[in-house]
Design an enzyme around this catalytic site. Sequence first.
Site, PDB file in Angstrom:
ATOM      1  N   TYR A 135       0.835  -1.210   0.000  1.00 48.24           N
ATOM      2  CA  TYR A 135       0.000   0.000   0.000  1.00 48.24           C
ATOM      3  C   TYR A 135       0.869   1.259   0.000  1.00 48.24           C
ATOM      4  O   TYR A 135       0.686   2.156  -0.833  1.00 48.24           O
ATOM      5  CB  TYR A 135      -0.919  -0.016   1.215  1.00 48.24           C
ATOM      6  CG  TYR A 135      -1.820   1.196   1.344  1.00 48.24           C
ATOM      7  CD1 TYR A 135      -3.080   1.212   0.756  1.00 48.24           C
ATOM      8  CD2 TYR A 135      -1.408   2.313   2.072  1.00 48.24           C
ATOM      9  CE1 TYR A 135      -3.912   2.318   0.880  1.00 48.24           C
ATOM     10  CE2 TYR A 135      -2.232   3.428   2.199  1.00 48.24           C
ATOM     11  CZ  TYR A 135      -3.474   3.417   1.604  1.00 48.24           C
ATOM     12  OH  TYR A 135      -4.287   4.523   1.721  1.00 48.24           O
ATOM     13  N   LYS A 139       1.473   4.151  -3.091  1.00 52.28           N
ATOM     14  CA  LYS A 139       1.233   5.573  -2.846  1.00 52.28           C
ATOM     15  C   LYS A 139       2.482   6.396  -3.169  1.00 52.28           C
ATOM     16  O   LYS A 139       2.394   7.487  -3.749  1.00 52.28           O
ATOM     17  CB  LYS A 139       0.813   5.798  -1.397  1.00 52.28           C
ATOM     18  CG  LYS A 139      -0.553   5.244  -1.039  1.00 52.28           C
ATOM     19  CD  LYS A 139      -1.654   5.943  -1.807  1.00 52.28           C
ATOM     20  CE  LYS A 139      -3.036   5.559  -1.298  1.00 52.28           C
ATOM     21  NZ  LYS A 139      -4.123   6.241  -2.042  1.00 52.28           N
TER      22      LYS A 139
END
Length: 230
Positions: A135, A139
């Site tokens: 994750y 990003k």
Amino acid sequence: METVSRPTAPMTTPRTALLAGASGLIGNYLIFKLLKSDEYDRVISLSRRPLHLKHPKLEERVVDFDHLRPEDVAGAEVVFCCLGTTIRQAGSQEAFRKVDFTYPIEIARLALAAGARHYLLISSVGADASSRIFYSRVKGEVEQAIARIGFPSYTVLRPSILLGKRKQFRPGEIFGKVADWLLTPVSLLIPPLRRYRGIQAGKVADAMITLSREPVAGMQVLESEQLQRF
């Protein structure tokens, strides 16, 4: 405020905003704030499905994010990208990457070519292209990829745990609220932990609008504790 930019660039107040992700938590707060703002006389919403929202300033564009066209983003001067999902909600890492990486980049590429001058991206605390956490790595990668596109002004916001009422419940929210409740008093004693305190989604939306009024040349990155001050 962390900045990777040249000195503040004097720019005229933009009049047309494009918002991708109005159905999400931050986006839902943001669209109403944009419609109320005197600084924008036109708000373009990109979404998969109609918002069922009526307002004289609002122009809804129902699009296929897998096949975006130049006309989908035409007319925008400032782009607010609030797209985001979770791996659980998306169903796989590949599907998550499409929403959080591919779509924001394609919107940025097309919008710049169409004349947009400022791109504001909702990222996440801990974003890092070299992270071992999938994750956080995605990003960080999307932040870097959009920076390479070359917007005159590019603003990245990295909020921590988002607080507010969602249209769709996420199981992780209960854990997030408990973690924020436990973390808040500890962060007062340990300043580095302040970046992980929960933040109201409406406050992040306020920060986006304020930052859109004062664009800087190049890229600027704001961490969650900086957004708390808005």
